[in-house]
Structure formats: structure tokens, C-alpha cells
Design an enzyme around this catalytic site. Structure first.
Site, PDB file in Angstrom:
ATOM      1  N   GLY A  74     -17.602  73.282 131.956  1.00 22.37           N
ATOM      2  CA  GLY A  74     -16.631  72.577 132.193  1.00 22.37           C
ATOM      3  C   GLY A  74     -17.344  71.067 132.508  1.00 22.37           C
ATOM      4  O   GLY A  74     -17.350  70.173 133.153  1.00 22.37           O
ATOM      5  N   ARG A 111     -17.522  56.936 130.808  1.00 25.14           N
ATOM      6  CA  ARG A 111     -17.458  56.506 130.040  1.00 25.14           C
ATOM      7  C   ARG A 111     -16.096  55.251 129.266  1.00 25.14           C
ATOM      8  O   ARG A 111     -15.158  55.073 130.706  1.00 25.14           O
ATOM      9  CB  ARG A 111     -17.840  56.761 128.443  1.00 25.14           C
ATOM     10  CG  ARG A 111     -16.672  57.964 127.885  1.00 25.14           C
ATOM     11  CD  ARG A 111     -16.525  58.027 125.903  1.00 25.14           C
ATOM     12  NE  ARG A 111     -17.307  59.179 126.211  1.00 25.14           N
ATOM     13  CZ  ARG A 111     -16.475  60.462 126.451  1.00 25.14           C
ATOM     14  NH1 ARG A 111     -15.007  60.545 126.864  1.00 25.14           N
ATOM     15  NH2 ARG A 111     -16.897  61.509 125.835  1.00 25.14           N
ATOM     16  N   ASP A 124     -10.900  65.134 116.627  1.00 26.33           N
ATOM     17  CA  ASP A 124     -10.604  66.371 117.888  1.00 26.33           C
ATOM     18  C   ASP A 124     -12.219  64.197 118.222  1.00 26.33           C
ATOM     19  O   ASP A 124     -11.818  63.872 119.647  1.00 26.33           O
ATOM     20  CB  ASP A 124     -10.827  66.653 118.813  1.00 26.33           C
ATOM     21  CG  ASP A 124     -12.129  67.900 118.604  1.00 26.33           C
ATOM     22  OD1 ASP A 124     -12.159  68.028 116.616  1.00 26.33           O
ATOM     23  OD2 ASP A 124     -12.542  67.878 119.063  1.00 26.33           O
TER      24      ASP A 124
HETATM   25  P1  AMP Z   1     -17.505  68.312 121.659  1.00 29.41           P
HETATM   26  O1  AMP Z   1     -18.055  69.133 120.509  1.00 29.41           O
HETATM   27  O2  AMP Z   1     -18.559  67.492 122.462  1.00 29.41           O
HETATM   28  O3  AMP Z   1     -16.238  67.185 121.187  1.00 29.41           O
HETATM   29  O4  AMP Z   1     -15.915  69.299 122.508  1.00 29.41           O
HETATM   30  C1  AMP Z   1     -15.655  70.635 121.753  1.00 29.41           C
HETATM   31  C2  AMP Z   1     -14.321  70.850 123.085  1.00 29.41           C
HETATM   32  O5  AMP Z   1     -15.000  71.414 123.051  1.00 29.41           O
HETATM   33  C3  AMP Z   1     -13.785  70.335 123.788  1.00 29.41           C
HETATM   34  O6  AMP Z   1     -11.991  70.814 123.843  1.00 29.41           O
HETATM   35  C4  AMP Z   1     -14.564  69.741 124.543  1.00 29.41           C
HETATM   36  O7  AMP Z   1     -13.663  69.415 125.988  1.00 29.41           O
HETATM   37  C5  AMP Z   1     -14.865  71.646 125.014  1.00 29.41           C
HETATM   38  N1  AMP Z   1     -16.545  71.518 125.547  1.00 29.41           N
HETATM   39  C6  AMP Z   1     -16.849  71.165 124.990  1.00 29.41           C
HETATM   40  N2  AMP Z   1     -18.284  72.026 125.934  1.00 29.41           N
HETATM   41  C7  AMP Z   1     -17.422  72.451 127.075  1.00 29.41           C
HETATM   42  C8  AMP Z   1     -17.935  72.639 128.993  1.00 29.41           C
HETATM   43  N3  AMP Z   1     -18.736  72.378 129.126  1.00 29.41           N
HETATM   44  N4  AMP Z   1     -16.907  73.284 129.125  1.00 29.41           N
HETATM   45  C9  AMP Z   1     -15.555  73.079 129.174  1.00 29.41           C
HETATM   46  N5  AMP Z   1     -15.055  72.645 127.491  1.00 29.41           N
HETATM   47  C10 AMP Z   1     -16.415  72.355 126.582  1.00 29.41           C
HETATM   48 MG    MG Z   2     -14.901  65.769 121.816  1.00 28.31          MG
END
Ligand code: AMP
Ligand code: MG
Length: 483
Positions: free
Chosen positions: A126, A179, A259
Site C-alpha cells: 500500500g 494528485r 485501469d
Molecule cells: P498500477 O500498475 O500502479 O496501475 O497498479 C495496478 C494495481 O496494483 C492497482 O490495483 C494498484 O492499486 C495495485 N498496486 C500497485 N502497487 C501497490 C502497492 N505497493 N500496494 C498495494 N497495491 C498496489
Molecule cells: Mg494504476
């Protein structure tokens, strides 16, 4: 603090669309970046000189009066690198508050990154690394200056934790970022409801998104079938415009999963992004994008693919034929938007009759000769008005080369756009501002070795100077870097 709280907000969508969450309790709160211009614009100006007050809101997330009593982690699914994933959602962020932009009346979200665990965190922590936050500042500042419809980084606060990451030397420092975005409704938000077969909530989301983000562009009294198709059409137009502006900025987002596409057509969520050194269509940003799925030159295709997933998710509210029609205009819009974006970047009148052949010749010349991507736009800014600067300047021999014959001929005669000011002192510099990976790493190095933030501060100032040279391409930015 005076903020305007809108009547309609994400809560109207009901509990199926989010989970109420609590922010993490961070051991430290050191302000590293504040977007002063936006803070003042939105009624948070008095917090700029009140670190404790700023931290209360943007690290501890004390509710903003009148907005949500507790943050909302938003629920969504998404196709990640082409594979459907029903296990995502706001895993390290949430919607902290929604307010009205007093200048435009539009609904603005305060979204977070690195604010703690949520029901969607799966096995991850998180959290956000400080380097990730610094990279997001740099991406948004640069894109904003280059006229891309992007989220703004509002606040970055270092939080004093030690994170383990396989793509950074670890343990690495932590941060929480806020943001500003016009909405956080993603293509994946629609996909989730379609996947669950929840047509009722899907229609409610469609109507809410249409009214909130396309109040003028859509007929809200139209039948559900018509509204769904028209919605896909207008979202497609915005996505084409956005993608064209990335292409004209030489930007590779890196992770164009469904997403990560906001239905408002605003780009956000900057992870492994890169700016092009030269025009290389196969240039890929994410080290884990082994197939080059989201390479620079494939971004239009990736956007269209994502738009088709939005159409799929709404098909039960409409019909196949209407949806097919709704997506077919994308390519045409993309072509028009490319010409428009390139003209805007070049300070050339987009209504010029030769604009389209110029755009084609320009990209051909750039592909065929090793030239700095940003330098071309810098040298030729204003078209005819800059012909001497381009043909007698530092890169004169390039523009006299065979590969450039057609493009240079067209550019030499290109009429300057009314608002373009090639006489701005920025255009007398030897080289343009760029945001290449080596520069990003060079800005990060003194932060990590000596907690020296001066290079970041200087870079932001330099980007703002470039932004002022480009005039009304963007809102005049202003930011404060601490440290
Ligand atoms: P992203 O690639 O940043 O768009 O993230 C893809 C998914 O992974 C989303 O559901 C994010 O909330 C989750 N996510 C990415 N990094 C973390 C993290 N460090 N802790 C929890 N969830 C994450
Ligand atoms: Mg994302």
C-alpha cells in the site's frame, strides 16, 4: 481555507463502488513538494505557510470540511497487458476528497498514492517510494508544460518508512502523494460491473459519468442504448486527443492498462514512463513490457484497444451495432488530433492547408534521422518565423540533410499560430528542456545521497520557464520544493 463542495460526488454511486478506508499512520511527515498555484486556486493557499496544517490534510488526511468523512478506496477491475484481472482496485490509494474548481466549476478529485493498505492491496504494502513520487512530479510538470491533459501532482510528503522494492536499491524511502484529477472513473470501473453482471449499477455509473464529465457533450434525456453508445464515442474522442498529445510530446506512458484510462480523457498514474530521446516507434518504457505492447508507436493501438473494452462493458446496455459504430471514429479522430497536436507543439496554425502533409513529412524525417525529439519542436517553433534559427542554428546540417528535405521545406513556409511567441528568451537557449531518463536519475542521485533537492527545484523552475514560452498551451504553473 475556503473550498467549494459540490452537490454531486462519488458517494452518489453507492457502496458497491468503493470501500471506506483509513490512511496509514506514518512515522514522519516531511513536505517535499507543494503545487502552490493549484493550492491557491482551490482555496488551500493559507496552508502553504502552515506545514502542520498541510500535513494534517495531505499525510494524515483529516477530512476536508464538507467532503468525505473517510476516504474511499475505489473498486475497479482491468485488463493488465491484455489479461483480465478482477483482483485490483485502489490498492495503495484512495479518493480523499472531491471539490469544485472555482475557476471552471468542474469537479476535481484529490486522489492519493501510497496512503496505506486497502481491501484491494492483495499481498502488497500500500506504499509509494519517494523516487516514485519524484518521478510522478517530473512527469506531470513536464506533460503539463507540453500541453498534455494530465493530472497534476498536488503534494508529496516523505513518510519515513523503509520499503522493499525489486526495481530500486532497497530499503528505499517512502512518500505519500496527492494528485488532482478530473475524476477517477476508469474503463476498469465499467468493466468490473459488466463482469459482475450488475446492469443496474452499470447504468447508474454511466449516467453519473456522463452527467459529471460530459455535461454538454451528451444528451442526458436520451435512451440508455443511445447514451451508452454516445458515451463511448465521446470518451473515444478524448482518448484520441490525449494519445495524440502524448505522441506529440514524445511521451511513453508505459502501462496503458484499462485501469489506467480515465473516462474523462485525462492521463494519470505515472509509473515507468519515459520521454523519447529520438523518434523510435519501438521505444518501450516499462522494463517488464517484454513484448513492447505499450511502446511509443503502439500507443494509438493500445488506446483503441482499451476503448473497445469500454464498449464491450457497455454492450448489455446498448447493442453490438451501436457500439461498433461508436468506436469506428477513433482512427479518424486520432489522425486529426495528431496533426493538431503537432501544430500546437510547433506553434503553427493548425488550419494551414499543408498541416497534414507537414505532419507526415516531419515524422518521416524524424524517424529516418537520429535527431533529438524535443530539439525539432524547439528549433522550428513558429514555423516560418523560426526558419533562420533552424537553418542556421546548432542543428543546421541536420535540417539540410536529404532525409529532411521535404519536412524542412514545409516547415520553412509554415504560418505561425497567432498565440505562438518564438521571440521568448527560451528559444534563444542552445538546447530545449528535456526529461530523459539520465536527467531523471541525475535529479534523484543527490536526493538519495545527500538529501539535496536543489536539482529538482531547478528543473521545475526550468520547466516553468519553458511553459511560459509556450504561453497558453497550459495554465501557468507554480510549485514549491522543500528540502
Ligand atoms: P498500477 O500498475 O500502479 O496501475 O497498479 C495496478 C494495481 O496494483 C492497482 O490495483 C494498484 O492499486 C495495485 N498496486 C500497485 N502497487 C501497490 C502497492 N505497493 N500496494 C498495494 N497495491 C498496489
Ligand atoms: Mg494504476
Amino acid at each position: 481555507m475556503t473550498t467549494i463542495i459540490p452537490k454531486r460526488n462519488h458517494l452518489c454511486l453507492g457502496r458497491k463502488m468503493f470501500s471506506r478506508v483509513r490512511p496509514a499512520d506514518f512515522p514522519k511527515c516531511v513536505i517535499r513538494y507543494q503545487n502552490s498555484a493549484w493550492a491557491k486556486r482551490l482555496g488551500f493557499g493559507d496552508l502553504l505557510d502552515d506545514d502542520a496544517g498541510w500535513g494534517d490534510h495531505f499525510a494524515r488526511f483529516k477530512p476536508i470540511l464538507g467532503s468525505f468523512k473517510a476516504p474511499l478506496a475505489l473498486a475497479y477491475h482491468g485488463h493488465q497487458f491484455g489479461t483480465y484481472n478482477p483482483d485490483i482496485g485502489d490498492g495503495r490509494g484512495f479518493l480523499y476528497a472531491q471539490i469544485e474548481d472555482p475557476k471552471t466549476g468542474r469537479l476535481l478529485d484529490f486522489g492519493t498514492k501510497g496512503s496505506g493498505l486497502t481491501p484491494y492491496s492483495r499481498t502488497a504494502d500500500g506504499r509509494l517510494t519517494l523516487k516514485g513520487a519524484v518521478r510522478e512530479i517530473l512527469a506531470t510538470e513536464m506533460l503539463d508544460a507540453l500541453g498534455v491533459n494530465t493530472s497534476k501532482t498536488f503534494s508529496v510528503i516523505e513518510t519515513g518508512e523503509h520499503l522493499e522494492r525489486h526495481d530500486e536499491p532497497s530499503p528505499t524511502r517512502s512518500a505519500v502523494m496527492v494528485r488532482l484529477n478530473h475524476g477517477h472513473i476508469r474503463i476498469g470501473s465499467f468493466q468490473r460491473l459488466a463482469y459482475q453482471g450488475d446492469t443496474e449499477t452499470l447504468e447508474a455509473l454511466l449516467r453519473y459519468a456522463a452527467q459529471t464529465y460530459y455535461p454538454q457533450a451528451l444528451d442526458h434525456q436520451a435512451s440508455r442504448e443511445q447514451l451508452a453508445a454516445d458515451f463511448v464515442h465521446v470518451v473515444g474522442e478524448r482518448m484520441a486527443d490525449l494519445t495524440a498529445s502524448w505522441m506529440a510530446a514524445g511521451f511513453v506512458h508505459g502501462v496503458l492498462n484499462t485501469d489506467n484510462f480515465n473516462i474523462s480523457g485525462e492521463s494519470f498514474d505515472y509509473g515507468p514512463w519515459r520521454f523519447l530521446p529520438e523518434l523510435i516507434p519501438s521505444f518501450t518504457a516499462a522494463y517488464f513490457d517484454h513484448q513492447g505492447r505499450y511502446a511509443y508507436g503502439r500507443q494509438p493501438e493500445a488506446s483503441f484497444w482499451a476503448l473497445c473494452r469500454l464498449a464491450d462493458s457497455l454492450i448489455d446496455l446498448s447493442d453490438l451495432e451501436a457500439m461498433q459504430k461508436a468506436v469506428t471514429g477513433f482512427q479518424n479522430r486520432m489522425n486529426l488530433a495528431m496533426v493538431d497536436s503537432l501544430c500546437r507543439r510547433l506553434g503553427i496554425d493548425p488550419l494551414w492547408t499543408e498541416a497534414s502533409p507537414m505532419a507526415e513529412a516531419l515524422f518521416k524525417a524524424m524517424r529516418e534521422s537520429a535527431c533529438g525529439f524535443e530539439a525539432v519542436f524547439f528549433d522550428w517553433y513558429g514555423g516560418e518565423a523560426s526558419r533562420h534559427r533552424a537553418v542556421e542554428g546548432k542543428r543546421a546540417s541536420l535540417y539540410q540533410s536529404q532525409n529532411w528535405a521535404e519536412a524542412a521545406d514545409l516547415l520553412k513556409n509554415a504560418p505561425k499560430a497567432d498565440r505562438a511567441n518564438p521571440d521568448h528568451p527560451y528559444f534563444s537557449d542552445d538546447d530545449p528542456q528535456t526529461m530523459l531518463i539520465d536527467e531523471v536519475e541525475a535529479i534523484w542521485a543527490p536526493i538519495v545521497s545527500q538529501d539535496d533537492w536543489s536539482l529538482l527545484r531547478e528543473k521545475i523552475n526550468a520547466i516553468h520557464r519553458m511553459a511560459s514560452a509556450y504561453g497558453d498551451v497550459m495554465i501557468k504553473p507554480e510549485a514549491k520544493v522543500h528540502g
